[in-house]
Structures are given as C-alpha cells and as structure tokens.
Motif scaffolding. Structure first.
Motif, PDB file in Angstrom:
ATOM      1  N   ARG A  22       0.833  -1.205   0.000  1.00 35.50           N
ATOM      2  CA  ARG A  22       0.000   0.000   0.000  1.00 35.50           C
ATOM      3  C   ARG A  22       0.867   1.254   0.000  1.00 35.50           C
ATOM      4  N   ASN A  23       1.907   1.254   0.834  1.00 36.24           N
ATOM      5  CA  ASN A  23       2.796   2.411   0.912  1.00 36.24           C
ATOM      6  C   ASN A  23       3.527   2.658  -0.405  1.00 36.24           C
ATOM      7  N   GLU A  26       0.900   4.265  -2.708  1.00 34.67           N
ATOM      8  CA  GLU A  26       0.585   5.598  -2.202  1.00 34.67           C
ATOM      9  C   GLU A  26       1.755   6.565  -2.398  1.00 34.67           C
ATOM     10  N   ALA A  29       2.144   7.386  -6.157  1.00 32.70           N
ATOM     11  CA  ALA A  29       1.077   8.270  -6.637  1.00 32.70           C
ATOM     12  C   ALA A  29       1.264   9.703  -6.140  1.00 32.70           C
ATOM     13  N   TYR A  30       1.528   9.870  -4.852  1.00 30.85           N
ATOM     14  CA  TYR A  30       1.664  11.227  -4.310  1.00 30.85           C
ATOM     15  C   TYR A  30       2.961  11.896  -4.763  1.00 30.85           C
ATOM     16  N   HIS A  61      -6.480   6.280  -9.068  1.00 31.55           N
ATOM     17  CA  HIS A  61      -5.799   5.361  -8.154  1.00 31.55           C
ATOM     18  C   HIS A  61      -5.771   5.886  -6.716  1.00 31.55           C
ATOM     19  N   ILE A  62      -5.661   7.187  -6.536  1.00 30.35           N
ATOM     20  CA  ILE A  62      -5.712   7.745  -5.180  1.00 30.35           C
ATOM     21  C   ILE A  62      -7.111   7.552  -4.605  1.00 30.35           C
ATOM     22  N   LEU A  65      -7.386   4.022  -3.541  1.00 25.48           N
ATOM     23  CA  LEU A  65      -6.648   3.821  -2.290  1.00 25.48           C
ATOM     24  C   LEU A  65      -7.474   4.263  -1.081  1.00 25.48           C
ATOM     25  N   GLU A  66      -8.102   5.409  -1.207  1.00 20.64           N
ATOM     26  CA  GLU A  66      -8.882   5.952  -0.093  1.00 20.64           C
ATOM     27  C   GLU A  66     -10.076   5.079   0.263  1.00 20.64           C
ATOM     28  N   HIS A  69      -8.692   0.605   1.960  1.00 20.85           N
ATOM     29  CA  HIS A  69      -7.607   0.523   2.936  1.00 20.85           C
ATOM     30  C   HIS A  69      -7.201  -0.916   3.219  1.00 20.85           C
ATOM     31  N   PHE A  76      -2.978  -4.009  -4.432  1.00 13.31           N
ATOM     32  CA  PHE A  76      -2.118  -2.829  -4.379  1.00 13.31           C
ATOM     33  C   PHE A  76      -1.064  -2.879  -5.484  1.00 13.31           C
ATOM     34  N   LYS A  80      -0.578  -0.293  -8.740  1.00 17.37           N
ATOM     35  CA  LYS A  80       0.686   0.400  -9.007  1.00 17.37           C
ATOM     36  C   LYS A  80       1.148   0.100 -10.427  1.00 17.37           C
TER      37      LYS A  80
END
Length: 115
Positions: A22-23, A26, A29-30, A61-62, A65-66, A69, A76, A80
């Motif tokens: 997940r990280n 995330e 993406a960020y 994708h964000i 993700l939200e 969880h 995940f 990606k």
C-alpha cells in the motif's frame, strides 16, 4: 504454544507486506502528483494532454486507495502496475533512454553538454 506463535508471526508478515504494498502505491502516486504540480520540474516539461492523462490516472488510483484501505497485496501491486503503465510511456518521451525514474538525475543535462 509454538504453533500459535508461528501463526501470529505469519500473520504479522502478511500485514507488513500488505502495508508495504500500500505504501509503495501511495508513495508513487503522491510523489508523481507533487512532481507534475511543480512547474520547474516534471510539471513544466509535460504537454497539457500528457499532464491531464497522468492527473486522471492519479485521481483514479488515489480515490481507489482511499476507499480500499484493507485491499490485499496483489490488488495494491496491480494498481501500481496500472499507474506505471500510464505514466512510464509519457516519462520515457521526456527522457529517452532514461529508465524507470520519473526525472533525469541531477547533473545529467550538464554531462550531456560535455559530450
């Protein structure tokens, strides 16, 4: 008792791997979102069409993700991969022969000038 400890440890490993997956998604993406927003870096080099394509994929994708969880590791990783499949062709147009990075390493342009 040993058997119970084994299962607890195995469960912790799975949780750790899921959190890491997940990280990774995330973070990727960020990081991209920040880079395309920076007009002095990647954001200033993209065409408006390419920027919009990346922004749309990032939003998708964000948002996923939200809402997910507790998705599993493979989900995940798959998201990606899907995001990379959108972004990598655009980035490779900017940095031919570059590779997987979203930006050219610092100093690369000055090295090319010397050649």
């Amino acid at each position: 008792m040993k058997e119970q400890s084994f299962y607890l440890l195995a469960g912790n490993v799975q949780v750790k791997e899921r959190v890491e997956a997940r990280n990774e998604l995330e973070g990727y993406a960020y990081s991209l979102k920040n880079q395309i927003g920076d007009k002095e870096k990647l954001g200033g080099k993209l065409s408006s069409e390419d920027k919009e394509t990346i922004e749309t994929a990032l939003e998708e994708h964000i948002s996923w993700l939200e809402k997910n969880h507790e998705a599993d590791i493979e989900e995940f990783k798959e998201h990606k991969k899907q995001l990379e499949e959108v972004v990598q062709p655009i980035i490779s147009k900017l940095y031919p022969g570059g590779g997987a990075g979203a930006e050219a390493p610092e100093g690369e342009d000055s090295e090319r000038d010397e050649l």
